[in-house]
Design an enzyme around this catalytic site. Structure first.
Site, PDB file in Angstrom:
ATOM      1  NE  ARG A 134       0.760   1.357   4.247  1.00 27.59           N
ATOM      2  CZ  ARG A 134       2.052   1.881   4.420  1.00 27.59           C
ATOM      3  NH1 ARG A 134       2.521   2.085   2.812  1.00 27.59           N
ATOM      4  NH2 ARG A 134       2.201   1.464   5.346  1.00 27.59           N
TER       5      ARG A 134
ATOM      6  CG  ASP B   1      -1.070   3.167  12.245  1.00 24.80           C
ATOM      7  OD1 ASP B   1      -0.734   3.784  12.371  1.00 24.80           O
ATOM      8  OD2 ASP B   1      -1.245   2.265  11.191  1.00 24.80           O
TER       9      ASP B   1
ATOM     10  CG  ASP C   6       0.983  -0.742   6.702  1.00 24.23           C
ATOM     11  OD1 ASP C   6       0.314   0.982   6.928  1.00 24.23           O
ATOM     12  OD2 ASP C   6       1.768  -0.812   7.405  1.00 24.23           O
TER      13      ASP C   6
END
Length: 401
Positions: free
Chosen positions: A38, A47, A192
């Site tokens: 990604r 995150d 991820d």
């Protein structure tokens, strides 16, 4: 100078089939799984603070090919990687009659065995199936494009196919994230693995890392390109810098009396306690609070095709990562400034964990070659360039084609 051609899933499949025939000349594989890497467009290092992130899957990824073995003749799993950029040995055996614990060496194998151990535990397998697999990846290791999550999710997908037992996509992402945290000892967030599981072609994902929900944002305009530039300066997240940033953020949240920095509603809350926290912790928190907001605003801008606004936010993000979070480096700063000098570039920023790796640039298709030429000629190192379109998440690969 043109960007490198992307190795398609089909080409990776053919290459891996050839390697499989060499490794196991008397065997044919029956299972094949693929999971993408990604690139995070905006929302960096948030995150694990329960924030919003805005990544997309890329055509680079990891493929795992193999088959079940006869459980009456062996209880062992044979695992081999074809990657040249990981530590030796390149193959291991795992005995399913023994407890599966983290390995001291080779380190690459912990991303695989961690997923295996947690999958067997979560699905409560009474019958454990031995297998043999070959692993191949096109994701640059240490480049900030999530080679680790790609491997983990490909492995989990392989196990789902082997046992004919599918997890929900969110549970799959959580399992793979936990495997990286507990077996590879990287205190990562969910972004991820979630992207590798949930991504859709021609869309980016706005992920809420607090409740693990997401919204797909269309990226259909073929006149705009996502250009990823690999500085070819490598970082290792387990070296301590990543874990230190995680600790800094949690310290800031604790000082504010909060569980995570996502719970901060405005910069005013941080300013109210500025004299009670160290300058370093203040800067870390300021980055996270402002970056979460940038990801939200950026997703709205991109949904309206407002590339100018999205580009402005990308530059802001890079400056915050450079000055407040202090995870950029000279090479990444240089590449961003070179991109900024080109007409037709909307925005550019470092992406991934930092201290090397890649930049991501949003650029008009008509200006891509000029952008590449400018970065190539001005960069002191040797960069690699990739034009990416948003790609699908993990899936089985047909071996009968």
């Amino acid at each position: 100078m043109v960007s490198e051609k992307i190795s398609a899933v089909e080409q990776l499949r053919e290459n891996l089939l050839q390697s499989y025939r060499v490794e196991f000349p008397d065997d044919k594989p029956t299972i094949c799984a693929f999971a993408p890497g990604r690139v995070n467009l905006i929302g960096e290092h948030v995150d694990y603070n329960d924030g919003f992130v805005f990544p997309m899957a890329i055509p680079f990824g990891t493929m795992i090919m193999g088959k079940a073995l006869d459980e009456s003749t062996t209880s062992k799993c044979y695992i081999r990687t074809l990657s040249k950029d990981v530590d030796e040995p390149k193959s291991i055996e795992i005995d399913l009659t023994q407890e599966i614990s983290p390995l001291k060496s080779p380190k690459w194998a912990n991303y695989i065995v961690g997923v295996l151990a947690l999958f067997l535990n979560q699905t409560k397998r009474d019958k454990k199936l031995p297998f043999q697999i070959l692993i191949s990846t096109t994701v640059p290791i240490g480049g900030g494009l999530s080679s680790s999550a790609s491997v983990e999710v490909a492995m989990c997908t392989f196990l789902e196919l082997l046992y004919q037992d599918a997890l929900t996509k969110v549970d799959k992402a959580l399992l793979c994230c936990k495997a990286e945290q507990t077996y590879a000892n990287v205190p990562c967030g969910i972004m991820d693995q979630y992207t590798a599981c949930m991504a859709e072609a021609n869309h980016a994902l706005l992920i809420d890392c607090r409740d693990n929900t997401s919204k797909s944002i269309p990226m259909m305009n073929k006149d705009v390109c996502v250009l990823v530039t690999n500085s070819n300066v490598k970082h290792a997240l387990v070296s301590g810098t990543y874990a230190e940033r995680v600790r800094h953020c949690q310290e800031a949240a604790n000082l504010l009396g909060l569980k995570k920095l996502r719970e901060v509603n405005s910069m005013k809350e941080l300013e109210n306690v500025r004299d009670k926290i160290s300058p370093v912790i203040y800067k870390r928190a300021r980055h996270v609070i402002t970056e979460i907001k940038r990801a939200e605003i950026g997703a709205k801008a991109l949904s309206k095709n407002d590339y100018k606004e999205f580009g402005r936010l990308m530059y802001e993000s890079h400056e915050s990562l450079r000055d407040d979070f202090e995870v950029s480096c000279q090479e990444l700063d240089e590449l961003v400034e070179l991109a900024r000098s080109v007409d037709g570039v909307y925005g550019s920023r470092m992406t991934g964990g930092g201290f090397g790796g890649c930049t991501v640039t949003l650029v008009a298709k008509s200006a891509v070659e000029k952008c590449i030429e400018t970065m190539k000629n001005g960069y002191k190192g040797t960069a690699s360039f990739y034009e990416f379109e948003p790609s699908d998440g993990a899936h089985a690969v047909d071996l009968k084609q």
